[in-house]
Design a protein around this motif. Structure first.
Motif, PDB file in Angstrom:
ATOM      1  N   ILE A 145      42.615  38.998  42.832  1.00  0.00           N
ATOM      2  CA  ILE A 145      43.417  39.736  41.827  1.00  0.00           C
ATOM      3  C   ILE A 145      42.906  41.047  41.765  1.00  0.00           C
ATOM      4  N   GLU A 146      44.007  41.738  42.023  1.00  0.00           N
ATOM      5  CA  GLU A 146      43.823  43.232  41.737  1.00  0.00           C
ATOM      6  C   GLU A 146      44.299  43.479  40.157  1.00  0.00           C
ATOM      7  N   LEU A 147      43.350  44.180  39.497  1.00  0.00           N
ATOM      8  CA  LEU A 147      43.518  44.604  38.213  1.00  0.00           C
ATOM      9  C   LEU A 147      43.759  46.116  38.058  1.00  0.00           C
ATOM     10  N   ALA A 148      44.806  46.700  37.578  1.00  0.00           N
ATOM     11  CA  ALA A 148      44.772  47.966  37.439  1.00  0.00           C
ATOM     12  C   ALA A 148      45.540  48.646  36.103  1.00  0.00           C
ATOM     13  N   ALA A 149      44.979  49.600  35.587  1.00  0.00           N
ATOM     14  CA  ALA A 149      45.288  50.330  34.647  1.00  0.00           C
ATOM     15  C   ALA A 149      46.857  50.410  34.611  1.00  0.00           C
ATOM     16  N   GLY A 150      47.601  49.797  33.623  1.00  0.00           N
ATOM     17  CA  GLY A 150      49.267  49.977  33.871  1.00  0.00           C
ATOM     18  C   GLY A 150      49.731  49.166  34.807  1.00  0.00           C
ATOM     19  N   GLY A 151      49.068  48.329  35.570  1.00  0.00           N
ATOM     20  CA  GLY A 151      49.746  47.639  36.903  1.00  0.00           C
ATOM     21  C   GLY A 151      50.167  46.221  36.361  1.00  0.00           C
ATOM     22  N   GLU A 152      50.514  45.563  37.342  1.00  0.00           N
ATOM     23  CA  GLU A 152      50.895  44.205  37.033  1.00  0.00           C
ATOM     24  C   GLU A 152      50.065  43.273  36.222  1.00  0.00           C
ATOM     25  N   VAL A 153      48.712  43.203  36.557  1.00  0.00           N
ATOM     26  CA  VAL A 153      47.844  42.621  35.955  1.00  0.00           C
ATOM     27  C   VAL A 153      46.825  43.658  35.378  1.00  0.00           C
ATOM     28  N   LEU A 185      40.470  49.422  31.616  1.00  0.00           N
ATOM     29  CA  LEU A 185      41.142  50.597  30.879  1.00  0.00           C
ATOM     30  C   LEU A 185      41.590  51.859  31.803  1.00  0.00           C
ATOM     31  N   SER A 186      41.041  51.955  32.815  1.00  0.00           N
ATOM     32  CA  SER A 186      41.260  52.973  33.866  1.00  0.00           C
ATOM     33  C   SER A 186      40.873  52.605  35.120  1.00  0.00           C
ATOM     34  N   GLY A 187      41.837  53.193  36.414  1.00  0.00           N
ATOM     35  CA  GLY A 187      41.447  52.815  37.775  1.00  0.00           C
ATOM     36  C   GLY A 187      41.899  51.383  37.973  1.00  0.00           C
ATOM     37  N   ALA A 188      41.278  50.893  38.811  1.00  0.00           N
ATOM     38  CA  ALA A 188      41.529  49.352  39.298  1.00  0.00           C
ATOM     39  C   ALA A 188      40.463  48.905  40.106  1.00  0.00           C
ATOM     40  N   PRO A 230      26.660  37.911  18.947  1.00  0.00           N
ATOM     41  CA  PRO A 230      27.229  36.625  19.363  1.00  0.00           C
ATOM     42  C   PRO A 230      28.301  36.999  20.591  1.00  0.00           C
ATOM     43  N   VAL A 231      29.053  37.938  20.411  1.00  0.00           N
ATOM     44  CA  VAL A 231      30.064  38.667  21.191  1.00  0.00           C
ATOM     45  C   VAL A 231      29.747  40.111  21.830  1.00  0.00           C
ATOM     46  N   GLN A 232      29.541  39.654  23.065  1.00  0.00           N
ATOM     47  CA  GLN A 232      29.204  41.083  23.844  1.00  0.00           C
ATOM     48  C   GLN A 232      30.411  41.881  24.222  1.00  0.00           C
ATOM     49  N   ARG A 233      30.595  43.256  23.878  1.00  0.00           N
ATOM     50  CA  ARG A 233      31.612  44.068  24.173  1.00  0.00           C
ATOM     51  C   ARG A 233      31.163  45.382  24.758  1.00  0.00           C
ATOM     52  N   LEU A 234      31.868  45.814  25.976  1.00  0.00           N
ATOM     53  CA  LEU A 234      31.311  46.938  26.412  1.00  0.00           C
ATOM     54  C   LEU A 234      32.251  47.538  27.409  1.00  0.00           C
ATOM     55  N   CYS A 235      32.179  48.859  27.727  1.00  0.00           N
ATOM     56  CA  CYS A 235      32.786  49.609  28.870  1.00  0.00           C
ATOM     57  C   CYS A 235      32.006  49.597  29.792  1.00  0.00           C
ATOM     58  N   VAL A 267      36.265  49.450  32.938  1.00  0.00           N
ATOM     59  CA  VAL A 267      36.379  47.994  32.575  1.00  0.00           C
ATOM     60  C   VAL A 267      35.967  47.888  31.297  1.00  0.00           C
ATOM     61  N   PHE A 268      36.816  47.037  30.428  1.00  0.00           N
ATOM     62  CA  PHE A 268      36.400  46.645  29.203  1.00  0.00           C
ATOM     63  C   PHE A 268      35.957  45.278  29.396  1.00  0.00           C
ATOM     64  N   GLU A 269      34.541  44.550  29.006  1.00  0.00           N
ATOM     65  CA  GLU A 269      34.297  43.395  29.428  1.00  0.00           C
ATOM     66  C   GLU A 269      33.910  42.865  27.994  1.00  0.00           C
ATOM     67  N   VAL A 270      34.403  41.630  27.726  1.00  0.00           N
ATOM     68  CA  VAL A 270      33.932  40.750  26.485  1.00  0.00           C
ATOM     69  C   VAL A 270      33.380  39.362  26.834  1.00  0.00           C
ATOM     70  N   LYS A 271      32.301  38.803  26.519  1.00  0.00           N
ATOM     71  CA  LYS A 271      31.635  37.517  26.869  1.00  0.00           C
ATOM     72  C   LYS A 271      30.994  37.168  25.590  1.00  0.00           C
ATOM     73  N   GLN A 272      30.623  35.964  25.676  1.00  0.00           N
ATOM     74  CA  GLN A 272      29.725  35.398  24.690  1.00  0.00           C
ATOM     75  C   GLN A 272      28.319  35.790  24.755  1.00  0.00           C
ATOM     76  N   GLY A 273      27.581  36.006  23.639  1.00  0.00           N
ATOM     77  CA  GLY A 273      26.375  36.552  23.575  1.00  0.00           C
ATOM     78  C   GLY A 273      25.362  35.295  23.281  1.00  0.00           C
ATOM     79  N   PRO A 274      24.198  35.777  23.192  1.00  0.00           N
ATOM     80  CA  PRO A 274      23.329  36.994  23.117  1.00  0.00           C
ATOM     81  C   PRO A 274      23.557  37.252  24.738  1.00  0.00           C
ATOM     82  N   TYR A 275      23.128  38.566  24.770  1.00  0.00           N
ATOM     83  CA  TYR A 275      23.012  39.116  26.149  1.00  0.00           C
ATOM     84  C   TYR A 275      21.833  38.545  26.843  1.00  0.00           C
ATOM     85  N   ALA A 276      21.942  38.212  28.257  1.00  0.00           N
ATOM     86  CA  ALA A 276      20.934  37.515  28.941  1.00  0.00           C
ATOM     87  C   ALA A 276      20.988  37.874  30.438  1.00  0.00           C
TER      88      ALA A 276
END
Length: 161
Positions: A85-93, A66-69, A35-40, A115-124
């Motif tokens: 939106i720019e997301l960066a490891a150790g950055g502003e966002v 987790l690393s990069g941008a 029910p909760v999808q969690r992946l790198c 990127v670490f992603e979390v979303k509702q499951g099940p996977y589709a």
């Protein structure tokens, strides 16, 4: 106990760089129907993420760098960029929660991005109706759009393909 460490990040990035899609996944959830999808997700520059939304089924999504941008682009129904939106490891966002039914795409800005992603499951798998009709599927035009992501700003409209 499951760990996300430098060895995993390096291994995933190496795997992503070695395949044509330029992406590699590592699931933390034990089954696709969890029910909760969690992946790198390792994403090398040049990987194409087609603009999509999570409407069927309707679900939110959290991205944590987790690393990069990456550059996250949020679009309206016609393909106009509403927000970049720019997301960066150790950055502003470093993380965002994307609401359900929101058109979005991501571009990797640095080698070694994970990127670490979390979303509702099940996977589709993403249904065709959840891909933006104004965006190309994979191919030469997709490569051009992925390049456009890197400089697109709020107010810009996706080029016609």
């Amino acid at each position: 106990m499951k760990r996300i460490d430098k060895t995993l990040l390096t291994t995933l990035s190496t795997q992503a760089a070695a395949v044509p899609r330029l992406r590699a996944h590592h699931n933390l959830h034990p089954q696709l129907d969890d029910p909760v999808q969690r992946l790198c997700i390792a994403m090398e520059p040049g990987t194409y993420v087609r603009p999509h939304r999570h409407m069927q089924p309707e679900t939110w999504e959290i991205l944590l760098i987790l690393s990069g941008a990456v550059a996250l682009l949020v679009f309206d129904d016609g393909g106009r960029v509403l927000e970049r939106i720019e997301l960066a490891a150790g950055g502003e966002v470093t993380a965002v929660e994307i609401p359900a039914n929101t058109w979005h795409a991501v571009a990797s800005l640095k080698a070694g991005t994970v990127v670490f992603e979390v979303k509702q499951g099940p996977y589709a798998p993403i249904a065709e109706a959840n891909y933006a009709p104004w965006s190309p599927a994979d191919g030469v035009q997709a490569e051009s759009l992925e390049g456009w992501y890197h400089h697109a700003q709020a107010g810009d409209t996706v080029p016609k393909y």
